[in-house]
Design a protein around this motif. Structure first.
Motif, PDB file in Angstrom:
ATOM      1  N   LEU B 264       0.816  -1.217   0.000  1.00 20.16           N
ATOM      2  CA  LEU B 264       0.000   0.000   0.000  1.00 20.16           C
ATOM      3  C   LEU B 264       0.852   1.271   0.000  1.00 20.16           C
ATOM      4  O   LEU B 264       0.367   2.340  -0.333  1.00 20.16           O
ATOM      5  CB  LEU B 264      -0.911   0.008   1.229  1.00 20.16           C
ATOM      6  CG  LEU B 264      -2.354  -0.420   0.996  1.00 20.16           C
ATOM      7  CD1 LEU B 264      -3.165  -0.278   2.251  1.00 20.16           C
ATOM      8  CD2 LEU B 264      -3.015   0.383  -0.114  1.00 20.16           C
ATOM      9  N   SER B 265       2.116   1.111   0.380  1.00 19.09           N
ATOM     10  CA  SER B 265       2.984   2.296   0.382  1.00 19.09           C
ATOM     11  C   SER B 265       3.119   2.867  -1.033  1.00 19.09           C
ATOM     12  O   SER B 265       3.335   4.061  -1.209  1.00 19.09           O
ATOM     13  CB  SER B 265       4.353   1.962   0.963  1.00 19.09           C
ATOM     14  OG  SER B 265       4.892   0.868   0.273  1.00 19.09           O
ATOM     15  N   GLY B 330      -6.919  13.487   5.500  1.00 15.97           N
ATOM     16  CA  GLY B 330      -7.696  12.459   4.809  1.00 15.97           C
ATOM     17  C   GLY B 330      -7.646  11.121   5.522  1.00 15.97           C
ATOM     18  O   GLY B 330      -8.634  10.381   5.540  1.00 15.97           O
ATOM     19  N   ILE B 331      -6.513  10.803   6.102  1.00 13.31           N
ATOM     20  CA  ILE B 331      -6.374   9.500   6.762  1.00 13.31           C
ATOM     21  C   ILE B 331      -7.042   9.494   8.133  1.00 13.31           C
ATOM     22  O   ILE B 331      -7.667   8.508   8.517  1.00 13.31           O
ATOM     23  CB  ILE B 331      -4.879   9.108   6.842  1.00 13.31           C
ATOM     24  CG1 ILE B 331      -4.455   8.592   5.467  1.00 13.31           C
ATOM     25  CG2 ILE B 331      -4.620   8.049   7.899  1.00 13.31           C
ATOM     26  CD1 ILE B 331      -2.984   8.432   5.277  1.00 13.31           C
ATOM     27  N   ILE B 332      -6.984  10.624   8.832  1.00 11.50           N
ATOM     28  CA  ILE B 332      -7.579  10.668  10.170  1.00 11.50           C
ATOM     29  C   ILE B 332      -9.104  10.830  10.094  1.00 11.50           C
ATOM     30  O   ILE B 332      -9.834  10.231  10.871  1.00 11.50           O
ATOM     31  CB  ILE B 332      -6.947  11.806  11.008  1.00 11.50           C
ATOM     32  CG1 ILE B 332      -5.479  11.446  11.312  1.00 11.50           C
ATOM     33  CG2 ILE B 332      -7.714  12.025  12.309  1.00 11.50           C
ATOM     34  CD1 ILE B 332      -4.677  12.544  11.945  1.00 11.50           C
ATOM     35  N   GLN B 411       4.319  12.792   8.205  1.00  9.11           N
ATOM     36  CA  GLN B 411       4.499  11.469   7.580  1.00  9.11           C
ATOM     37  C   GLN B 411       4.468  10.370   8.645  1.00  9.11           C
ATOM     38  O   GLN B 411       3.904   9.301   8.412  1.00  9.11           O
ATOM     39  CB  GLN B 411       5.821  11.414   6.800  1.00  9.11           C
ATOM     40  CG  GLN B 411       5.894  12.360   5.615  1.00  9.11           C
ATOM     41  CD  GLN B 411       5.082  11.896   4.415  1.00  9.11           C
ATOM     42  OE1 GLN B 411       4.743  10.728   4.298  1.00  9.11           O
ATOM     43  NE2 GLN B 411       4.741  12.804   3.533  1.00  9.11           N
ATOM     44  N   ILE B 412       5.042  10.654   9.812  1.00 10.22           N
ATOM     45  CA  ILE B 412       4.997   9.669  10.903  1.00 10.22           C
ATOM     46  C   ILE B 412       3.550   9.470  11.365  1.00 10.22           C
ATOM     47  O   ILE B 412       3.106   8.339  11.578  1.00 10.22           O
ATOM     48  CB  ILE B 412       5.907  10.120  12.081  1.00 10.22           C
ATOM     49  CG1 ILE B 412       7.378  10.031  11.651  1.00 10.22           C
ATOM     50  CG2 ILE B 412       5.681   9.270  13.321  1.00 10.22           C
ATOM     51  CD1 ILE B 412       8.363  10.652  12.625  1.00 10.22           C
ATOM     52  N   ILE B 413       2.815  10.578  11.469  1.00 11.80           N
ATOM     53  CA  ILE B 413       1.399  10.472  11.880  1.00 11.80           C
ATOM     54  C   ILE B 413       0.623   9.643  10.848  1.00 11.80           C
ATOM     55  O   ILE B 413      -0.191   8.787  11.208  1.00 11.80           O
ATOM     56  CB  ILE B 413       0.758  11.873  12.048  1.00 11.80           C
ATOM     57  CG1 ILE B 413       1.404  12.591  13.230  1.00 11.80           C
ATOM     58  CG2 ILE B 413      -0.745  11.781  12.256  1.00 11.80           C
ATOM     59  CD1 ILE B 413       0.998  14.050  13.396  1.00 11.80           C
ATOM     60  N   ILE B 414       0.900   9.886   9.569  1.00 15.19           N
ATOM     61  CA  ILE B 414       0.208   9.131   8.510  1.00 15.19           C
ATOM     62  C   ILE B 414       0.488   7.632   8.679  1.00 15.19           C
ATOM     63  O   ILE B 414      -0.437   6.809   8.674  1.00 15.19           O
ATOM     64  CB  ILE B 414       0.678   9.604   7.106  1.00 15.19           C
ATOM     65  CG1 ILE B 414       0.170  11.017   6.834  1.00 15.19           C
ATOM     66  CG2 ILE B 414       0.215   8.645   6.014  1.00 15.19           C
ATOM     67  CD1 ILE B 414       0.843  11.703   5.649  1.00 15.19           C
ATOM     68  N   LYS B 419      -1.424   2.323  10.397  1.00 14.37           N
ATOM     69  CA  LYS B 419      -1.100   1.110  11.156  1.00 14.37           C
ATOM     70  C   LYS B 419      -2.191   0.856  12.200  1.00 14.37           C
ATOM     71  O   LYS B 419      -2.687  -0.265  12.332  1.00 14.37           O
ATOM     72  CB  LYS B 419       0.262   1.335  11.842  1.00 14.37           C
ATOM     73  CG  LYS B 419       0.952   0.099  12.287  1.00 14.37           C
ATOM     74  CD  LYS B 419       1.802  -0.485  11.175  1.00 14.37           C
ATOM     75  CE  LYS B 419       2.482  -1.747  11.646  1.00 14.37           C
ATOM     76  NZ  LYS B 419       2.803  -2.637  10.532  1.00 14.37           N
ATOM     77  N   ARG B 420      -2.561   1.939  12.912  1.00 14.26           N
ATOM     78  CA  ARG B 420      -3.572   1.787  13.970  1.00 14.26           C
ATOM     79  C   ARG B 420      -4.920   1.365  13.397  1.00 14.26           C
ATOM     80  O   ARG B 420      -5.651   0.595  14.004  1.00 14.26           O
ATOM     81  CB  ARG B 420      -3.724   3.138  14.713  1.00 14.26           C
ATOM     82  CG  ARG B 420      -4.598   3.082  15.945  1.00 14.26           C
ATOM     83  CD  ARG B 420      -4.581   4.421  16.677  1.00 14.26           C
ATOM     84  NE  ARG B 420      -4.963   5.537  15.845  1.00 14.26           N
ATOM     85  CZ  ARG B 420      -6.218   5.875  15.546  1.00 14.26           C
ATOM     86  NH1 ARG B 420      -7.206   5.168  16.031  1.00 14.26           N
ATOM     87  NH2 ARG B 420      -6.472   6.917  14.785  1.00 14.26           N
ATOM     88  N   LYS B 421      -5.231   1.852  12.200  1.00 11.81           N
ATOM     89  CA  LYS B 421      -6.502   1.502  11.574  1.00 11.81           C
ATOM     90  C   LYS B 421      -6.409   0.198  10.801  1.00 11.81           C
ATOM     91  O   LYS B 421      -7.324  -0.140  10.033  1.00 11.81           O
ATOM     92  CB  LYS B 421      -6.964   2.630  10.651  1.00 11.81           C
ATOM     93  CG  LYS B 421      -7.317   3.896  11.411  1.00 11.81           C
ATOM     94  CD  LYS B 421      -7.983   4.909  10.521  1.00 11.81           C
ATOM     95  CE  LYS B 421      -8.452   6.085  11.355  1.00 11.81           C
ATOM     96  NZ  LYS B 421      -9.187   7.071  10.577  1.00 11.81           N
ATOM     97  N   ASN B 422      -5.289  -0.482  10.938  1.00 12.13           N
ATOM     98  CA  ASN B 422      -5.094  -1.787  10.303  1.00 12.13           C
ATOM     99  C   ASN B 422      -5.182  -1.691   8.775  1.00 12.13           C
ATOM    100  O   ASN B 422      -5.646  -2.607   8.103  1.00 12.13           O
ATOM    101  CB  ASN B 422      -6.136  -2.793  10.829  1.00 12.13           C
ATOM    102  CG  ASN B 422      -5.724  -4.227  10.585  1.00 12.13           C
ATOM    103  OD1 ASN B 422      -4.525  -4.534  10.524  1.00 12.13           O
ATOM    104  ND2 ASN B 422      -6.692  -5.098  10.397  1.00 12.13           N
ATOM    105  N   LEU B 423      -4.759  -0.534   8.232  1.00  9.74           N
ATOM    106  CA  LEU B 423      -4.823  -0.375   6.780  1.00  9.74           C
ATOM    107  C   LEU B 423      -3.483  -0.685   6.109  1.00  9.74           C
ATOM    108  O   LEU B 423      -3.427  -0.839   4.884  1.00  9.74           O
ATOM    109  CB  LEU B 423      -5.265   1.049   6.431  1.00  9.74           C
ATOM    110  CG  LEU B 423      -6.722   1.357   6.807  1.00  9.74           C
ATOM    111  CD1 LEU B 423      -7.030   2.827   6.653  1.00  9.74           C
ATOM    112  CD2 LEU B 423      -7.687   0.523   5.987  1.00  9.74           C
TER     113      LEU B 423
END
Lengths: 245, 424
Positions: B264-265, B330-332, B411-414, B419-423
Motif C-alpha cells: 500500500l505504500s 484524509g487518513i484521520i 508522515q509519521i502520523i500518517i 497502522k492503527r486503523k489496520n490499513l
C-alpha cells in the motif's frame, strides 16, 4: 486436495470481553462451493476477514493451498475477494478500474488487457467500458465488483454477499458465472443472507452462531439430518427466531 | 515500477475528473490572487504613490507665491489647486468639491513680510560680520504665518509629513532670499543666476536602499499576494486529496488493495508524487499570471528572483508540506464532511495566522508572534527571502527547516494512523 483450512482459529477484538470467533476448524476442498451463513453478529464477517488476512487470529492457523498468511504476498496471490461494498473507483471506467486492480494483483500489461476484454465481455460491460462506473446501475456495479475479484484467476474466491441489490437478470448472470468458475476448479467461499440463492449455488454449508460453527456438511446431508425442507428452515431451526442486532 | 505508474495514472484520472477539486485548486486561488492584489494594490498606491490633494488659498499678490506653489508641486507629494482671494466659506466649498485633504492659506502680504524679515536678519548678519555699522533701530518680526487645515480623516503621520514638506519648501525659499539679500548688501547688485545656483543646489541627494540584515523588506501587493495565494492553493488541495483518501477508505477500496499482493505504500507514494506535481504546476501557473497577466490588468508585475533553484526548493518543500497535511487529514477523518470541513477551516485559520490575507508586517504585534505557529508563515518567509532578498539556497535553509520538520512529523502520523486503523 484442501484449498482452505482453518485449525482452532479464534479471534477477539480489542476492548471486548469475549472472542467473536471461537476455535473454528474447517477443511474446504478444491473446487468446493462453500456457503458460510449465520445471523447478524454471528462472526461471519470476522471469519472472512481472518481468512483473507485483513485480521490476524490470536489463536489457530489458516492456510490457503498450504500457504500461511505469514508468507504475505504468496498467500495473497492465492485468492480473490469480492466485498459487499462497491470497493472500486466510481470516477474511473470499468476498463480503468480493471487495469488498476489488475496491476495491484501482479498482472502485467498484456495479461490485464486480455482479462479486461474477457471479463467485460463476459459480464456484458464491453460496450460501456469507457463510461465512468458512477453512471452505472446497481447490477452493473456489482458485475464490475466481481470482475475485479477474479482478475487474477484466483484458486480461492471469497464472496461477501455478491448479489445484494441486483435485479433477477444480473443475479442469474452472476450465479451462472460463479458456477462456471467452480467447474474450472475455483473454490468459492460465499456468505449471504439470500438463502434461496445459496441453495442454488453452494454444495457445502456451514452455519455459524456466536462465533462457533454449529453445522457443517453438504446441504442435502444437513437437510436430511435435521428433517427440514429448505436451508431457511434449517437456519431458523438452528439459530432461532430472536433478533440478533 | 509498472504498479507505480498505473497508480499515478489512476490518481491523475481521478483528479482530472474532480471538477470541484480542480476549481478549488486552480481557479479559486487565481481569482483570489487577482482580487486581493487589486484591492491591496490600491491601498499600497494610496500610501506610496498617490499625491495628496491640496488646495492653496492664495491671498498674497507677490510673484514669490508662484515660486512657492511651484516648489510644493515639485516636491511630488501634492496635487495642488490654487484658489485666489476667496472667503473661508468659498474655500471650504472648493476644497470639498475637489476632495482636498489639506487647505494651505497664504495670508495677504505674507511674502512681503517674509522679505522684510529676511532683510532684517541680513542686516544683523552684516553687522555681525563687521560689514555694517551697528544700527540702533529695534528689530521687530510680524507674526504672519501660513495656515494648514487638515481633513479629519488624515492620520497624524500624514499631517507630520505634510507639515515637514511645507516647512522644507519654505526653508529653501528663505535661504534663497537670505543669500540674495546678503549678496545685494555686499555687492550692491542682484546676485547672478550662476552664482545663486552654485550657492543653492537644487536638492540634497539621499541614496535609498533596503535594509537586508535580519529583516525582510515589505513586499508590494504582487510580491506578497502571488506567493501567498500559491501557498493557499497548495494547502487547499486538502479538499481534493483529503476527500480522495476518505472515499477510498469508506468505499472499501483501500481494504481491498490491502489484501492484494502489493504494498500500500506504493499507493500513498503515488498520491504524494502526483499531488506534489500539481502543487508545482500551481506555482508555475500562478507565478506566470503574476509575471505576465498582472501588468495587463494594471497591476504590478511579479519580479522573478535570480535564484530559480531557491525558488524551486521553497516551492517543492512548501508543496510537500501541504500534501502531507492533506494526506494526514484524509487518513484521520472518518467522513468526507469531516475532511472537507476540518480541512478547509484549518487551512483558512492557518492562512490567516500565517499572513496570507493580511501581510505579516501589517499585523498587530501579538499576531506577529502567533503567526510563527503557522506553516504558511515559514513558507511565506521563504518566498519573501527568495523574491525580495534574492537569497541563495543556503540562506533559505532556516526557512525550510521547520517545514521539513513538519513534513517528517506528518508522515509519521500518517504511517502510525494507517497502522492503527489496520490499513497497512
Amino acid at each position: 486436495m484442501t484449498a482452505l483450512s482453518l485449525s482452532q482459529v479464534s479471534y477477539q477484538y480489542p476492548d471486548t470481553d469475549f472472542p467473536v470467533v471461537k476455535d473454528v476448524t474447517l477443511q474446504i476442498s478444491r473446487g468446493m462451493r462453500f456457503g458460510l451463513f449465520g445471523p447478524n453478529g454471528a462472526g461471519k464477517t470476522t471469519l472472512m476477514s481472518l481468512m483473507t488476512g485483513i485480521l490476524t487470529p490470536q489463536k489457530g492457523e489458516i492456510k490457503i493451498n498450504d500457504i500461511t498468511p505469514s508468507d504475505t504476498m504468496k498467500y495473497r496471490r492465492q485468492f480473490g475477494y469480492v466485498p459487499q461494498d462497491f470497493a472500486f473507483y466510481p470516477e474511473l471506467t470499468p476498463a480503468e478500474n480493471l487495469e488498476f486492480f489488475g496491476a495491484w494483483l501482479g498482472l502485467d500489461d498484456k495479461q490485464i488487457k486480455q482479462q479486461t476484454h474477457h471479463l467485460l465481455s463476459r459480464f456484458g460491460l464491453w460496450d460501456v467500458r469507457n463510461k465512468a462506473v458512477s453512471k452505472f446501475s446497481g447490477g452493473m456495479k456489482r458485475r464490475v465488483n466481481i470482475a475485479i475479484g477474479v482478475m487474477n484467476n484466483p484458486s480461492v474466491l471469497f464472496l461477501d454477499e455478491p448479489t445484494t441489490g441486483v435485479d433477477v437478470q444480473s443475479r442469474i448472470a452472476i450465479t451462472e458465472f460463479l458456477l462456471e468458475l467452480s467447474l474450472q476448479g475455483t473454490t468459492l467461499i460465499y456468505t449471504s443472507h439470500q438463502l434461496k440463492e445459496a441453495e442454488a449455488l453452494c454444495d457445502y454449508i456451514a452455519l455459524i452462531d456466536d462465533g462457533k460453527i454449529i453445522a457443517c456438511n453438504t446441504l442435502s446431508h444437513l437437510l436430511e439430518k435435521d428433517h427440514v425442507a429448505t436451508l431457511e428452515d434449517l437456519f431458523l431451526k438452528l439459530t432461532g427466531k430472536d433478533y440478533r442486532d | 515500477m509498472y504498479l507505480f505508474w498505473i497508480s499515478i495514472k489512476k490518481e491523475f484520472i481521478q483528479l482530472s475528473r474532480d471538477r470541484v477539486g480542480l476549481l478549488l485548486m486552480f481557479v479559486m486561488p487565481v481569482l483570489l490572487a487577482v482580487v486581493m492584489t487589486a484591492l491591496q494594490n490600491s491601498v499600497y498606491r494610496m500610501v506610496n504613490e498617490n499625491r495628496i490633494n491640496m488646495l492653496v488659498c492664495n491671498n498674497d499678490t507677490s510673484g514669490q507665491t508662484l515660486t512657492f506653489v511651484g516648489a510644493l508641486k515639485n516636491s511630488g507629494m501634492f496635487s495642488i489647486q490654487v484658489a485666489k482671494d476667496k472667503s473661508t466659506a468659498e474655500t471650504e466649498k472648493i476644497a470639498e468639491e475637489n476632495d482636498a485633504l489639506v487647505i494651505l492659506t497664504i495670508p495677504q502680504g505674507y511674502f512681503y513680510n517674509l522679505q522684510k524679515q529676511v532683510a532684517q536678519r541680513s542686516a544683523i548678519a552684516m553687522q555681525g560680520f563687521g560689514l555694517k555699522e551697528q544700527d540702533s533701530a529695534v528689530i521687530t518680526f510680524d507674526s504672519m504665518q501660513l495656515q494648514l487645515m487638515f481633513n479629519p480623516v488624515l492620520q497624524e503621520t500624514y499631517r507630520y509629513s505634510i507639515k515637514a514638506s511645507v516647512n522644507g519648501v519654505m526653508q529653501v525659499m528663505q535661504n534663497r532670499m537670505m543669500i540674495d539679500q546678503l549678496y545685494r548688501s555686499i555687492n550692491g547688485e542682484e546676485i547672478p543666476q550662476d552664482v545663486a545656483q552654485k550657492l543653492m543646489p537644487d536638492a540634497i541627494s539621499i541614496n535609498e536602499s533596503t535594509v537586508h540584515a535580519g529583516s525582510i523588506p515589505n513586499p508590494n501587493s504582487t510580491q506578497h499576494n502571488i506567493p501567498a495565494w500559491t501557498l493557499f492553493a497548495m494547502f487547499f488541495s486538502v479538499i481534493s486529496l483529503g476527500s480522495n483518501m476518505v472515499r477510498e477508505k469508506v468505499s472499501g477500496s483501500f481494504l481491498r488493495l490491502k489484501i492484494m499482493p502489493s504494498s500500500l505504500s506504493v499507493l500513498i507514494l503515488s498520491k504524494q508524487v502526483l499531488f506534489l506535481a500539481v502543487t508545482l504546476f500551481q506555482t508555475v501557473l500562478i507565478f506566470s499570471i503574476g509575471r505576465w497577466v498582472f501588468p495587463l490588468l494594471n497591476l504590478p508585475a511579479l519580479n522573478l528572483p535570480s535564484s530559480y533553484v531557491s525558488l524551486f526548493v521553497v516551492s517543492f518543500i512548501s508543496g510537500w508540506c501541504a500534501i502531507s497535511y492533506a494526506l494526514c487529514v484524509g487518513i484521520i477523518a472518518q467522513t468526507q464532511e469531516q475532511a472537507n470541513g476540518f480541512g478547509a477551516a484549518s487551512i483558512i485559520i492557518l492562512a490567516a495566522l500565517g499572513g496570507i490575507f493580511v501581510p505579516g508586517f501589517a499585523m498587530p504585534e501579538l499576531f506577529k508572534q502567533v503567526s510563527y505557529i503557522s506553516p504558511f508563515k515559514w513558507a511565506l518567509d521563504g518566498f519573501y527571502n527568495v523574491f525580495l532578498l534574492n537569497h541563495s539556497l543556503s540562506k533559505i535553509f532556516l526557512n525550510i527547516l521547520p517545514l521539513l520538520a513538519l513534513i517528517i512529523i506528518l508522515q509519521i502520523i500518517i504511517y502510525l494512523t494507517l497502522k492503527r486503523k489496520n490499513l497497512i
